[in-house]
Write an enzyme that holds these catalytic residues in place. Structure first.
Site, mmCIF file in Angstrom:
data_model
loop_
_atom_site.group_PDB
_atom_site.id
_atom_site.type_symbol
_atom_site.label_atom_id
_atom_site.label_comp_id
_atom_site.label_asym_id
_atom_site.label_seq_id
_atom_site.Cartn_x
_atom_site.Cartn_y
_atom_site.Cartn_z
ATOM 1 N N ASP A 43 0.793 -1.098 0.087
ATOM 2 C CA ASP A 43 -0.172 -0.027 0.220
ATOM 3 C C ASP A 43 0.841 1.217 0.022
ATOM 4 O OD1 ASP A 43 -2.863 1.275 0.546
ATOM 5 O OD2 ASP A 43 -1.477 2.523 1.918
ATOM 6 N N TYR A 48 2.770 10.231 -0.018
ATOM 7 C CA TYR A 48 3.682 9.694 0.830
ATOM 8 C C TYR A 48 5.052 10.106 0.185
ATOM 9 C CZ TYR A 48 0.528 6.617 2.872
ATOM 10 O OH TYR A 48 -0.790 6.109 3.417
ATOM 11 N N LYS A 74 -3.472 5.745 -3.803
ATOM 12 C CA LYS A 74 -4.733 6.644 -3.204
ATOM 13 C C LYS A 74 -4.969 7.706 -4.358
ATOM 14 C CE LYS A 74 -3.505 5.193 1.385
ATOM 15 N NZ LYS A 74 -2.286 4.461 1.202
#
Length: 328
Positions: A43, A48, A74
């Protein structure tokens, strides 16, 4: 859960230089250790490290057979080239891009296209709508949530129907957005970070998990160590823990030690005992920690430990624990 995922995964936030900088060698070694340990759920997110985590994932995972692992990322933040890194907390020394919030349908499609390029892959299995919650936006969070339900959620549902992705949901640190999403859309799962743990579980147990069980919606538990406080660190929910949380974590560790159990094993296995939880994805930046997480999932834990935690009020009687039939 409607879509199958491996039980233990790898959370990619640390590979985006969360809290401290990693070398490329450290990042690659950590991911290689995860693969060698048998982890097949990965994930990440554009958020990030402003795409850094996705790029580091690509360096390793692009060399692995694509059909052998499940990949999640995401949507909600588009990245735009900038002169200087934003270094948005808790990330440091990230790529020189700025984040543009966009929860629209077009924004979701563009975000996925950009992620596919950074990840060097032809498909993403599960897409999470990222951070549509009060902890991110304060009192105005519902505006972003509404945009996501009218935009990104619609686009992702269509992509699922077309077979472009296997499923979608929210990736959040709060319970309420998940409950609202169940009312307004048709998600497959939720990535819920830090809200179902030894330290924080009541709201999810009471309000979200029963609905998820009824709908067949799975939970992927992020942050099973609550950002590190349950693994010997100082952070709780992505910031330094206050004194009360430190005391609770200290007490949990002490109780576990009375039964010769590593508190990390108790933290991981507690998360996985609830029938709606499909997986957990602890994050780390150290190869040895990856291997430890795999081992901790297998550590025998005496039922007396869970009984003691209930008797002391640390765990409520209706929270399922390993080795026991769940109560509903």
């Amino acid at each position: 859960m409607r879509i199958h995922v491996p039980r233990l995964g790898f959370g990619g936030a640390p590979l985006g230089n969360m809290f401290h900088e990693l070398t490329e060698e450290q990042a690659s070694a950590t991911l290689e250790a995860a693969w060698e340990a048998g982890i097949r759920l990965y994930d990440t997110s554009p958020h990030y490290g402003a795409g850094l985590s996705e790029i580091r994932f690509a360096e390793v995972l692009s060399q692995k057979p694509r059909d052998e692992y499940t990949l999640c990322t995401k949507v909600g933040r588009l990245l735009q080239k900038a002169d200087q890194p934003e270094n948005a907390a808790p990330f440091v020394n990230e790529r020189p891009y700025r984040r543009i919030l966009d929860y629209s349908a077009d924004g979701a499609r563009r975000s996925i296209e950009d992620s596919l390029e950074r990840l060097k892959t032809d498909r993403i299995d599960i897409v999470w709508i990222h951070d549509v919650s009060e902890d991110q936006f304060g009192p105005t969070w519902r505006e972003y949530f509404d945009q996501a339900m009218k935009g990104a959620a619609v686009a992702l549902t269509r992509m699922r129907e077309e077979g472009l992705i296997k499923g979608w949901g929210l990736g959040v640190n709060m319970v309420e957005p998940c409950r609202l999403a169940l009312e307004q859309a048709d998600p497959d799962a939720f990535l819920l970070a830090g809200r179902y743990s030894l330290l924080d579980h009541r709201e999810a147990l009471d309000t979200l998990f029963p609905q998820c069980l009824e709908r067949g919606v799975g939970i992927v538990v992020g942050g099973p160590y609550n950002s590190g406080i349950l693994a010997g660190g100082e952070n709780y929910n992505y910031a330094e823990a206050d004194s009360s949380i430190k005391e609770k974590a200290k007490h949990l560790k002490w109780v576990c030690e009375q039964f010769a159990v590593d508190v990390r094993a108790a933290a991981l296995q507690f998360c996985m005992a609830h029938p709606t939880v499909a997986a957990t994805i602890p994050g780390t930046s150290k190869p040895e920690r990856v291997r430890e997480n795999v081992e901790l999932m297998q550590v025998p834990i005496p039922q007396e430990l869970w009984t003691t935690l209930r008797e002391q009020g640390v765990l409520p009687p209706d929270a399922p624990v390993p080795g026991e039939t769940a109560r509903h």
